[in-house]
Design a protein around this motif. Structure first.
Motif, mmCIF file in Angstrom:
data_model
loop_
_atom_site.group_PDB
_atom_site.id
_atom_site.type_symbol
_atom_site.label_atom_id
_atom_site.label_comp_id
_atom_site.label_asym_id
_atom_site.label_seq_id
_atom_site.Cartn_x
_atom_site.Cartn_y
_atom_site.Cartn_z
ATOM 1 N N GLU A 104 0.867 -1.178 0.000
ATOM 2 C CA GLU A 104 0.000 0.000 0.000
ATOM 3 C C GLU A 104 0.897 1.219 0.000
ATOM 4 O OE1 GLU A 104 -2.621 -0.145 3.294
ATOM 5 O OE2 GLU A 104 -3.752 -1.898 2.574
ATOM 6 N N GLY A 105 0.842 1.959 -1.094
ATOM 7 C CA GLY A 105 1.736 3.098 -1.245
ATOM 8 C C GLY A 105 3.163 2.609 -1.361
ATOM 9 N N ASP A 106 4.023 3.094 -0.488
ATOM 10 C CA ASP A 106 5.412 2.653 -0.502
ATOM 11 C C ASP A 106 5.701 1.685 0.634
ATOM 12 O OD1 ASP A 106 5.047 4.438 1.513
ATOM 13 O OD2 ASP A 106 6.919 5.554 1.181
ATOM 14 N N ARG A 107 4.669 1.118 1.234
ATOM 15 C CA ARG A 107 4.856 0.227 2.367
ATOM 16 C C ARG A 107 4.390 -1.178 2.010
ATOM 17 N NH1 ARG A 107 6.027 3.129 6.913
ATOM 18 N NH2 ARG A 107 5.525 5.374 6.885
ATOM 19 N N THR A 108 5.177 -2.160 2.390
ATOM 20 C CA THR A 108 4.819 -3.568 2.216
ATOM 21 C C THR A 108 4.103 -4.033 3.463
ATOM 22 O OG1 THR A 108 6.750 -3.951 0.807
ATOM 23 C CG2 THR A 108 5.687 -5.887 1.800
ATOM 24 N N ILE A 109 2.874 -4.494 3.301
ATOM 25 C CA ILE A 109 2.073 -4.898 4.448
ATOM 26 C C ILE A 109 2.442 -6.306 4.870
ATOM 27 C CG2 ILE A 109 -0.258 -5.140 5.368
ATOM 28 C CD1 ILE A 109 0.593 -2.293 4.571
ATOM 29 N N PHE A 110 2.525 -7.229 3.910
ATOM 30 C CA PHE A 110 2.970 -8.593 4.218
ATOM 31 C C PHE A 110 3.544 -9.215 2.953
ATOM 32 C CE2 PHE A 110 -1.511 -9.069 2.988
ATOM 33 C CZ PHE A 110 -1.436 -10.052 2.015
ATOM 34 N N THR A 111 4.279 -10.305 3.145
ATOM 35 C CA THR A 111 4.878 -11.054 2.053
ATOM 36 C C THR A 111 4.634 -12.534 2.295
ATOM 37 O OG1 THR A 111 6.622 -9.431 1.661
ATOM 38 C CG2 THR A 111 7.030 -11.665 0.879
ATOM 39 N N VAL A 112 4.237 -13.261 1.197
ATOM 40 C CA VAL A 112 4.034 -14.701 1.260
ATOM 41 C C VAL A 112 5.116 -15.352 0.418
ATOM 42 C CG1 VAL A 112 2.460 -16.614 0.801
ATOM 43 C CG2 VAL A 112 1.550 -14.412 1.557
ATOM 44 N N ARG A 113 5.844 -16.304 1.028
ATOM 45 C CA ARG A 113 6.907 -17.004 0.323
ATOM 46 C C ARG A 113 6.703 -18.498 0.474
ATOM 47 N NH1 ARG A 113 9.463 -13.832 3.799
ATOM 48 N NH2 ARG A 113 10.476 -15.618 4.822
ATOM 49 N N ALA A 114 7.083 -19.233 -0.607
ATOM 50 C CA ALA A 114 7.027 -20.694 -0.567
ATOM 51 C C ALA A 114 8.208 -21.236 -1.379
ATOM 52 C CB ALA A 114 5.714 -21.216 -1.120
#
Length: 774
Positions: free
Chosen positions: A63-73
């Motif tokens: 959102e904007g320039d901020r990463t709220i969460f990241t999903v990795r597998a």
């Protein structure tokens, strides 16, 4: 070709064919082995339903320039016609809207729906909750670890949920529950039901605190956990029940405060006592070691304690209790708002009411031979005006003061009580009239049974019981001896104006010091003693008659010292004793009264001043003469009030304007007192109604002098109304200035004239002498 050669060629041909066969078989076998190796290391065949497989997978929400969460597998498989992907070795890292979080969710296998954004993870799931700062420090000291299974993650809302059992742990505790919901946007974690939380203290020996509730909500950045009720908490012998509970933690995730609300109730069960504390809100503060150091109760505070011998009840609107964490015992308590303390023990009750109170508790460090009960009250003081009430079988006392303070013994019994800034005491003993007293200050001591042994009041002391009153600068009551001591209060070298005095409807005594024995009725007073005796009113049912009745109106006695008894009416005044009533006065070294007998006795240099009854001519229109006072001196005097008779002996001298008299004894008779409302009384005219000398009878070596005349006899009788002396006994003789003598069996001469009446054996004759002026 010879046969041998043909055989040799045949053998070579066979060998060559065999060799060729072996070579061909080897080449084939090697090809088969290589194909097997290739098949072994080749990726598995793609199932028919699989659309695509990849060795890595990742996506983020920004959102904007901020990463709220990241999903990795580590591996992802996309299926045909199902619009979903299978993710393996999945990590979901949540940074939050302010990038202040670094929460991690780890699962072995999850299903991802790209269309809805839902991720569902099967099997065990581990969630670690920590801030970005904590993650940079690479420490695990403040991380909250959550273990569960079968969670669901919504990509759009950022919410993590499951209905499966959940276990969690953090640096100062652990717990479990059913179901979890983690809203990554609000950064709040909620355990849905059946929650149990265990908090450990840093001291290994300290007992765990176990909380049970219906649900739990945790704000990680707020460092708060909120348990919804019904709540139950247990630590050793303490139990807490409440509607809701909030736990506040420090940055290291150690509990520092607990707030219980919704009719919170704290119970303590011990072998010797049981205690309960109820309030709208109960707040417990913990120290750095995790031990409770303060408890605060707010709103409708009620406490009860049950002991083997009785019980204690407590009420207030607000209470603060400071606790010694090392001993886990109260150290100090402050209460405010309609404070009430009531106790019952061995049939006696006590009650304290005030607006504010401070209580100090003794540490559990009793010395040998003087054990100290843990948590006992050592002292208290009211921070506002207060009232103390005590009740026993036949004794009730109410004490009000601007401020109270008290000290207690090692056994927990009150030892001293102090009242200041205005003290009011009301005491009821059986059916007797109530005792009322006021003073500026109060100091009371109590015995080992909890009964008062000594009470001291100081500063403007006032006492009343029925018609009995007392006042002093200082008053002391001793229970063992039933003594009351009243004296003048000395302060900084100065003396107050509160001179001690005691009074009833019949008398009032003042002195520098007064001591009363309530059991025997004995009274002792010293230092400028003065007593006033008041006439008994007509129709009064007074137990004792008025004393000493030598004149009209109140009688007053002053002396250096008084010893007497209020029950018998006996009083002994010694040292410069002086009695006056109306115009009558008696002075002596000692004056003793018996009020029941209406008797008076004076000793040691007695001097009596008695008014003489007026001349009858004053009532016949003649000019009134000056009042006549008789000055009578003798070693000893007795007086009977009911008879109006005084007896002086031991050598008497009497003087007045009418003359003088010397004798061994002298009987004086006073006129009767005219009752109010009868003819001759003050209420019916201006007549003089006070008791006055009407007659005198002298015996033994009587000498009467009147102007230039002197009479001698063994007996002389004086009649004040007629102004005459009658000499008799022995050889009555009258000698004038010319040394002329007159004798007879009885001689009568009149003070107002030179008339002498002589009575001889032959009869009476009148002799009138005329003086010749020279």
């Amino acid at each position: 070709m010879r046969t041998t050669e043909a055989a040799r060629y045949a053998r070579w041909s066979a060998m060559a064919a065999l060799l060729i066969a072996v070579v061909v078989a080897g080449i084939y076998a090697r090809r088969v082995w290589r194909e097997a190796i290739v098949r072994k290391h080749a990726p598995p065949p793609v199932p028919a339903e699989v659309h695509q497989q990849s060795a890595g997978f990742s996506f983020s929400k920004v959102e904007g320039d901020r990463t709220i969460f990241t999903v990795r597998a580590s591996h992802a498989t996309e299926f045909k016609d199902q619009n979903k992907s299978l993710l393996e070795d999945v990590w979901i890292t949540i940074y939050g809207r302010e990038n202040s979080r670094y929460d991690n969710l780890h699962a072995q296998q999850c299903n991802y729906d790209p269309a809805s954004g839902h991720i569902v993870c099967q099997g065990a799931v581990q969630i670690d909750l920590q801030s970005a700062e904590e993650a940079r420090q690479t420490q695990d000291q403040r991380v909250i670890h959550v273990a569960t299974k079968n969670i669901a993650f919504d990509r759009d809302t950022g919410e993590i949920t499951t209905e499966e059992p959940v276990e969690f742990r953090f640096p100062s505790g652990e717990g479990h529950g059913i179901g979890i919901s983690y809203d990554t946007r609000s950064e709040r974690v909620r355990l849905k039901k059946d929650v149990e939380l265990k908090l450990s203290q840093r001291s290994p020996s300290a007992p765990l605190i176990v909380f049970n509730g219906s649900s739990l909500e945790f704000g990680r950045d707020e460092h708060k956990m909120q348990l919804s009720g019904p709540i139950r908490a247990q630590q050793a012998q303490r139990t807490l029940a409440a509607g809701n509970l909030v736990l506040e933690f420090d940055p290291q995730m150690h509990a520092r405060r607990a707030i219980a609300s919704g009719k919170a109730e704290l119970r303590s069960t011990a072998p010797q006592e049981q205690a309960t504390l109820v309030a709208d809100t109960i707040i417990a503060a913990l120290d750095a070691a995790g031990a409770i150091e303060q408890i605060e109760a707010q709103g409708n505070v009620r406490a009860h304690r049950t002991l083997a011998a009785g019980r204690d009840d407590f009420e207030a609107q607000r209470v603060e209790i400071a606790i010694d964490p090392k001993q886990n015992q109260p150290r100090e308590m402050k209460a405010s708002g309609e404070v009430r303390i009531a106790s019952e023990e061995n049939g006696e009750s006590r009650r304290l009411e005030t607006a504010a109170l401070a209580v100090h508790f003794a540490p559990a460090d009793g010395t040998a031979g003087h054990p100290s009960r843990a948590g006992r009250i050592e002292s208290f003081e009211t921070l506002a005006p207060g009232t103390i009430e005590t009740k026993a079988a036949s004794d009730s006392t109410r004490i009000h003061a601007g401020k109270f303070s008290a000290a207690f013994t090692a056994a927990g019994r009150m030892e001293q009580l102090f009242g200041r800034s205005g003290v009011e005491i009301s005491r009821q003993l059986g059916n007797t009239p109530a005792q009322q007293s006021t003073a500026e200050n109060l100091a009371a001591k109590f015995d080992q049974n909890g009964d008062w042994s000594r009470i001291e009041e100081s500063g403007h002391v006032r006492f009343r019981q029925g018609d009995r009153t007392a006042q002093a600068g200082r008053g002391v009551m001793e229970r063992a001896t039933d003594r009351i001591i009243l004296d003048t209060l000395h302060s900084k070298g100065s003396t107050t104006v509160d001179r001690p005095s005691v009074a009833d409807s019949l008398s009032r005594t003042t002195a520098a010091s007064i001591e009363i024995n309530q059991r025997s009725g004995d009274v002792q007073a010293s230092g400028s003693v003065q007593t006033s005796y008041f006439p008994v009113a007509p129709g009064s049912h007074a137990s004792q008659p008025s004393a000493p009745n030598i004149g009209t109106g109140p009688a007053h006695i002053s002396a250096d010292k008084l010893t007497g008894n209020s029950s018998t009416g006996h009083a002994l005044y010694t040292g410069h004793a002086r009695l006056w009533q109306g115009d009558s006065v008696i002075q002596a070294g000692t004056i003793e009264l018996w009020r029941q007998d209406q008797r008076l006795e004076a000793r040691d240099n007695v001097l009596a001043l008695l008014p003489q009854a007026p001349d009858p001519r004053e009532n016949s229109g003649q000019k009134a003469s000056a009042p006549v006072l008789w000055h009578v001196q003798a070693p000893h005097l007795q007086y009977w009030g009911d008879q109006g008779r005084a007896l002086l002996d031991g050598g008497v001298r009497a003087e007045s304007q009418q003359g003088s008299l010397l004798s061994k004894t002298l009987d004086l008779f006073l006129t009767p007192e005219v009752p109010s409302g009868q003819p001759g009384s003050a209420a019916n005219g201006p007549q003089n109604t006070q008791r006055q000398l009407s007659r005198g009878l002298a015996r033994g070596g009587v000498i009467v002098r009147q102007r230039d005349r002197q009479g001698t006899a063994e007996q002389a009788e004086y009649f004040a109304a007629e102004g005459k002396f009658i000499l008799s006994g022995g050889q009555p003789t009258i000698t004038d200035a010319s040394r002329d003598t007159t004798t007879g069996r009885q001689l009568t001469f009149f003070t107002a004239s030179d008339t002498i009446l002589v009575e001889s054996q032959e009869g009476s004759r009148t002799l009138t002498k005329h003086r010749v002026e020279k």
